[in-house]
Write a protein that holds these residues in place. Structure first.
Motif, PDB file in Angstrom:
ATOM      1  N   LEU A 216      38.812  55.549  40.936  1.00 47.68           N
ATOM      2  CA  LEU A 216      37.650  54.749  41.332  1.00 47.68           C
ATOM      3  C   LEU A 216      37.012  54.048  40.143  1.00 47.68           C
ATOM      4  O   LEU A 216      36.720  52.843  40.199  1.00 47.68           O
ATOM      5  N   LEU A 217      36.815  54.772  39.045  1.00 47.75           N
ATOM      6  CA  LEU A 217      36.166  54.160  37.888  1.00 47.75           C
ATOM      7  C   LEU A 217      37.020  53.044  37.303  1.00 47.75           C
ATOM      8  O   LEU A 217      36.504  51.992  36.891  1.00 47.75           O
ATOM      9  N   ARG A 218      38.347  53.250  37.267  1.00 45.10           N
ATOM     10  CA  ARG A 218      39.225  52.202  36.747  1.00 45.10           C
ATOM     11  C   ARG A 218      39.169  50.956  37.637  1.00 45.10           C
ATOM     12  O   ARG A 218      39.136  49.825  37.139  1.00 45.10           O
ATOM     13  N   GLU A 219      39.145  51.160  38.943  1.00 44.65           N
ATOM     14  CA  GLU A 219      39.089  50.024  39.855  1.00 44.65           C
ATOM     15  C   GLU A 219      37.769  49.270  39.734  1.00 44.65           C
ATOM     16  O   GLU A 219      37.723  48.035  39.811  1.00 44.65           O
ATOM     17  N   ILE A 220      36.670  50.001  39.544  1.00 43.42           N
ATOM     18  CA  ILE A 220      35.381  49.345  39.334  1.00 43.42           C
ATOM     19  C   ILE A 220      35.409  48.510  38.066  1.00 43.42           C
ATOM     20  O   ILE A 220      34.927  47.375  38.032  1.00 43.42           O
ATOM     21  N   ARG A 221      35.992  49.079  37.003  1.00 40.78           N
ATOM     22  CA  ARG A 221      36.083  48.343  35.734  1.00 40.78           C
ATOM     23  C   ARG A 221      36.914  47.071  35.894  1.00 40.78           C
ATOM     24  O   ARG A 221      36.600  46.040  35.295  1.00 40.78           O
ATOM     25  N   GLU A 222      37.983  47.146  36.694  1.00 41.70           N
ATOM     26  CA  GLU A 222      38.813  45.955  36.904  1.00 41.70           C
ATOM     27  C   GLU A 222      38.030  44.857  37.600  1.00 41.70           C
ATOM     28  O   GLU A 222      38.141  43.671  37.243  1.00 41.70           O
ATOM     29  N   GLY A 223      37.229  45.216  38.601  1.00 43.64           N
ATOM     30  CA  GLY A 223      36.402  44.225  39.281  1.00 43.64           C
ATOM     31  C   GLY A 223      35.366  43.632  38.360  1.00 43.64           C
ATOM     32  O   GLY A 223      35.145  42.406  38.351  1.00 43.64           O
ATOM     33  N   LEU A 224      34.709  44.480  37.578  1.00 40.13           N
ATOM     34  CA  LEU A 224      33.725  43.991  36.613  1.00 40.13           C
ATOM     35  C   LEU A 224      34.367  43.073  35.582  1.00 40.13           C
ATOM     36  O   LEU A 224      33.831  42.016  35.244  1.00 40.13           O
ATOM     37  N   ALA A 225      35.538  43.480  35.089  1.00 44.41           N
ATOM     38  CA  ALA A 225      36.209  42.683  34.059  1.00 44.41           C
ATOM     39  C   ALA A 225      36.597  41.312  34.587  1.00 44.41           C
ATOM     40  O   ALA A 225      36.467  40.304  33.877  1.00 44.41           O
ATOM     41  N   PHE A 226      37.081  41.246  35.824  1.00 44.46           N
ATOM     42  CA  PHE A 226      37.477  39.954  36.376  1.00 44.46           C
ATOM     43  C   PHE A 226      36.305  38.987  36.406  1.00 44.46           C
ATOM     44  O   PHE A 226      36.447  37.801  36.073  1.00 44.46           O
ATOM     45  N   VAL A 227      35.132  39.479  36.786  1.00 48.76           N
ATOM     46  CA  VAL A 227      33.952  38.611  36.869  1.00 48.76           C
ATOM     47  C   VAL A 227      33.394  38.292  35.486  1.00 48.76           C
ATOM     48  O   VAL A 227      33.127  37.131  35.158  1.00 48.76           O
ATOM     49  N   LEU A 228      33.238  39.308  34.660  1.00 49.39           N
ATOM     50  CA  LEU A 228      32.544  39.116  33.385  1.00 49.39           C
ATOM     51  C   LEU A 228      33.382  38.364  32.351  1.00 49.39           C
ATOM     52  O   LEU A 228      32.833  37.774  31.425  1.00 49.39           O
ATOM     53  N   ARG A 229      34.715  38.369  32.502  1.00 42.98           N
ATOM     54  CA  ARG A 229      35.554  37.642  31.547  1.00 42.98           C
ATOM     55  C   ARG A 229      35.651  36.161  31.869  1.00 42.98           C
ATOM     56  O   ARG A 229      36.126  35.376  31.045  1.00 42.98           O
ATOM     57  N   ASP A 230      35.237  35.773  33.056  1.00 42.59           N
ATOM     58  CA  ASP A 230      35.321  34.369  33.460  1.00 42.59           C
ATOM     59  C   ASP A 230      33.964  33.704  33.240  1.00 42.59           C
ATOM     60  O   ASP A 230      32.959  34.099  33.839  1.00 42.59           O
ATOM     61  N   ARG A 231      33.930  32.691  32.397  1.00 43.56           N
ATOM     62  CA  ARG A 231      32.666  32.065  32.026  1.00 43.56           C
ATOM     63  C   ARG A 231      31.964  31.441  33.228  1.00 43.56           C
ATOM     64  O   ARG A 231      30.739  31.481  33.337  1.00 43.56           O
ATOM     65  N   MET A 232      32.750  30.873  34.152  1.00 45.16           N
ATOM     66  CA  MET A 232      32.141  30.226  35.317  1.00 45.16           C
ATOM     67  C   MET A 232      31.550  31.256  36.270  1.00 45.16           C
ATOM     68  O   MET A 232      30.453  31.054  36.813  1.00 45.16           O
ATOM     69  N   LEU A 233      32.258  32.369  36.494  1.00 45.69           N
ATOM     70  CA  LEU A 233      31.711  33.412  37.357  1.00 45.69           C
ATOM     71  C   LEU A 233      30.478  34.054  36.729  1.00 45.69           C
ATOM     72  O   LEU A 233      29.519  34.392  37.444  1.00 45.69           O
TER      73      LEU A 233
END
Length: 438
Positions: A216-233
């Motif tokens: 669960l924690l790894r999956e949450i981190r993946e979702g956060l990373a996808f959003v936070l690494r994209d400047r437009m998001l």
């Protein structure tokens, strides 16, 4: 679109979503549910103010409770929802919300209704709404083809706006006719109606695969990373989050101004609330044309920048002609809000890989709705200390500046926004971002 979960009803491509049976079922259910929701959004704060004689702080705390769940369970909800069937999540949470809202008139009938119960109902329905919304936004790209996402979001937003036009007026009338506690019963019935239409949806995306190594924690981190690494998001999250902060601050004290200080009747308050949805309906009808004319990126920041300052009208309203000015300002402001929402939500859905849709939507909800309980709580505190009108003025200034994150991002000049594309083989390892051809 992922080859593993193709949208059903592909002939709808030729006739648009009007001929997409499952989309129509989702659309009808949501429309009726939205009507009920508009009733309770008016009835609950009026119930607190007029029946339970709540203080300004208590009204603000009630508003904070309604959105607290997005902070508490917003992030894990995405990972949990991805392990379930989206349709089942929608159905269960429609039924849960129906039961919760039905408890309000029952408690009033028994003479045991308290602010404590309203807080519990607000928190519990908020949790249920978190799961429903994450599943709902993740289900749409599985239900229809990606090139129809803007049309789908526009139709859903249009029906929401229609409900916002008629809903508050209906709510005001029901509050006057039945009393605020019993008007909430309409919302409970609307969720039962929505559940019936969701149950009729025939599309059955594949059951999520069971992976014993899922974390669960790894999956949450993946979702956060996808959003936070994209400047437009990141820019969209900052813009929407700050706008929601100040809107919640204003919303926490608005009904205190209208009902207690200006002594307007519930019917008049409902009518004022309906005017904002006129702008929302116009925005839903013109969103696609605005994006086509000025470009997708500018269609995200220009509407919110031009119409945001309309919030500065609210603190100066009196029991006179300025009520008409408030109504006009809300029409204009909501045109911008809805054009912004349709454009940015469609962009997010098209940008995200299918396997991350639930976590992306949950992460965005956490970031942009997580500011709302803070705004509502702050509105209640400031309303008690610097006064209702001072709080509304501060919120108006903040709303006027909310566009800055998207204005200062690459979205400012991008006519075409990138989308997620998969190779013909359907292998997600070969997937990537490509420029939109539309």
């Amino acid at each position: 679109m992922s080859s593993s979960a193709p949208p059903v009803d592909r002939p709808a491509r030729r006739g648009g979503l009007w001929h997409h049976l499952d989309f129509r079922r989702l659309w009808i259910g949501e429309t009726v549910s939205q009507f009920g929701t508009m009733v309770s959004q008016l009835a609950l704060p009026l119930l607190a103010v007029l029946v339970l004689h709540a203080s300004t702080f208590q009204v603000g705390l009630l508003a904070a409770c309604e959105s607290l769940a997005f902070v508490v369970v917003g992030l894990p909800a995405g990972a949990w929802v991805e392990r379930m069937r989206f349709r089942s999540v929608l159905l269960v949470n429609d039924l849960v919300r129906a039961a919760l809202f039905a408890s309000v008139p029952l408690a009033q009938l028994l003479g045991v209704l308290t602010m404590g119960q309203l807080y519990v109902v607000a928190i519990a329905t908020g949790v249920s709404t978190v799961f429903f919304d994450v599943a709902y936004q993740s289900y749409l790209p599985r239900l229809v083809d990606r090139e129809l996402l803007v049309e789908g979001n526009a139709k859903l937003q249009a029906s929401e706006s229609v409900s916002q036009i008629a809903g508050p007026s209906l709510g005001g009338a029901l509050v006057q006719l039945l009393g605020a506690p019993y008007a909430v019963l309409v919302d409970a019935l609307s969720f039962l109606w929505s559940a019936g239409w969701v149950r009729a949806i025939e599309a059955r995306p594949p059951r999520p695969e069971t992976d014993p190594d899922r974390n669960l924690l790894r999956e949450i981190r993946e979702g956060l990373a996808f959003v936070l690494r994209d400047r437009m998001l990141r820019a969209i999250a900052a813009c929407t989050g700050s706008a929601n902060l100040f809107a919640s601050m204003a919303g926490a004290v608005l009904y205190v101004l209208l009902a207690r200080q200006l002594r307007l009747s519930p019917g008049v308050i409902g009518l004022i609330g309906s005017t904002s949805a006129v702008g929302g309906l116009i925005g839903a009808l013109v969103a696609a044309r605005v994006a086509a004319r000025i470009g997708q990126g500018p269609a995200i920041w220009i509407p919110i920048a031009v119409t945001g300052p309309c919030a500065l009208v609210v603190p100066f309203v009196q029991r006179d002609w300025t009520l008409a000015l408030l109504a006009a300002a809300q029409v204009v402001m909501w045109i911008g809000i809805v054009v912004y929402n349709i454009t940015q939500v469609s962009f997010r859905q098209a940008l995200c890989p299918p396997h991350l849709l639930g976590r992306m939507n949950a992460t965005m909800r956490f970031l942009v709705w997580g500011t709302m309980p803070a705004g509502s709580f702050l509105g209640g505190v400031l309303g008690t200390t610097i006064g209702v009108r001072g709080t509304l003025l501060l919120a108006g200034v903040g709303s006027s500046l909310a566009f800055l994150p998207v204005f200062l991002s690459p979205l400012r000049t991008m006519r075409e926004l990138p989308v997620y594309a998969e190779r013909a083989s359907g292998d997600e390892s070969d997937a990537g971002l490509v420029a939109s051809e539309s």
